[in-house]
Design an enzyme around this catalytic site. Structure first.
Site, PDB file in Angstrom:
ATOM      1  N   HIS A 125       0.846  -1.195   0.000  1.00  0.00           N
ATOM      2  CA  HIS A 125       0.000   0.000   0.000  1.00  0.00           C
ATOM      3  C   HIS A 125       0.881   1.245   0.000  1.00  0.00           C
ATOM      4  CE1 HIS A 125      -2.967   2.975   1.228  1.00  0.00           C
ATOM      5  NE2 HIS A 125      -3.895   2.113   0.853  1.00  0.00           N
TER       6      HIS A 125
ATOM      7  N   GLU B 225      -4.026   1.866  -7.224  1.00  0.00           N
ATOM      8  CA  GLU B 225      -4.494   3.026  -6.472  1.00  0.00           C
ATOM      9  C   GLU B 225      -3.611   4.234  -6.780  1.00  0.00           C
ATOM     10  OE1 GLU B 225      -6.651   2.049  -2.479  1.00  0.00           O
ATOM     11  OE2 GLU B 225      -4.533   1.648  -2.236  1.00  0.00           O
TER      12      GLU B 225
END
EC number: 5.3.1.1
Length: 252
Positions: free
Chosen positions: A96, A168
């Site tokens: 992430h 993302e």
């Protein structure tokens, strides 16, 4: 190639075990059929055992938000992938942008974690994405492609086929800005094309690619209409039961 849609919430560093249990109890019986869509939630390490117990017998999959790449040893503060599997974890989020940015995780770290996750019988949700600077310089495809190749290096075709890759754009995480439908489709196709180049089209047709970045109940359906978007990794909109369930309504 039919890929089952996957909506994965990411609570980040939110909710204590009591709050986590209440959330699962509120959504467990209301989830759509597992034949239609896979629903999952990535929870803080301190909530994992509570959420796994509360989700038992439901269609809710449980993900850890991180792991280490060794099973045991003198690694103070880290989480063992072996223990994650033993307690019943299904997926593990790795790479992430918050981990890359705040904790300086490298592509090599993420690759080691992917291998450790598979070695312990779980599935990684591998995150990738570019900064606003990279996006505006027109280098998003090149940057994200390199991240994906590095994360998957040395995995078997079977492992890659079962992986989940979440694109993302960093500039859209928690900012209220979201990529356009065209941008999301273009970049998720970049991810799939990189997998095809590295592992073959058959593998690329099986891997599930999610879009993440300010996904909400109001816009999830437009992303899900994109041919190369197989689901969403959702932050803020996954924190409340009603909002999380609303994210799954696109299947109706």
């Amino acid at each position: 190639m039919s890929r089952k849609p996957f909506i994965a919430g990411n609570w980040k560093m939110n909710k204590n075990p009591e709050e986590a249990k209440a959330f699962v109890e509120a959504v467990a019986s209301k989830l759509p059929s597992a034949d239609l869509v896979e629903a999952g939630i990535a929870v803080p390490a301190v909530d994992l055992t509570t959420v796994i117990a509360a989700a038992k017998g439901s269609n809710l999959k449980v993900a850890a938000q991180n792991t280490y790449f060794e099973n045991s040893g003198a690694f103070t503060g880290e989480t063992s992938p072996q223990v994650l599997k033993e307690i019943g974890t299904d997926y593990v989020v790795i790479g992430h942008s918050e981990r890359r940015d705040y904790f300086h995780e490298t592509d090599e770290d993420i690759n080691k974690k992917a291998k450790a996750i598979f070695a312990n019988g779980m599935i990684p949700i591998i995150c990738c994405g570019e900064s606003l600077e990279t996006y505006e310089a027109g280098k998003a495809a090149e940057f994200v492609g390199a991240q994906v190749s590095a994360a998957l290096a040395g995995l078997t075709p079977e492992q890659v086929a079962s992986s989940v890759i979440a694109y993302e754009p960093i500039w859209a995480i928690g900012t209220g800005k979201s990529a356009s439908q065209d941008d999301a489709q273009k970049m998720c196709k970049v991810v799939r094309d990189v997998v095809a180049a590295d592992f073959g089209q058959e593998v690329a047709d099986k891997v599930r690619v999610l879009y993440g970045g300010s996904v909400k109940p109001e816009n999830v359906a437009e992303y899900m209409a994109c041919p190369d978007v197989d689901g969403a990794l959702v932050g803020g909109a996954s924190l409340e039961p009603e909002s999380f369930l609303a994210l799954l309504d696109f299947v109706k």
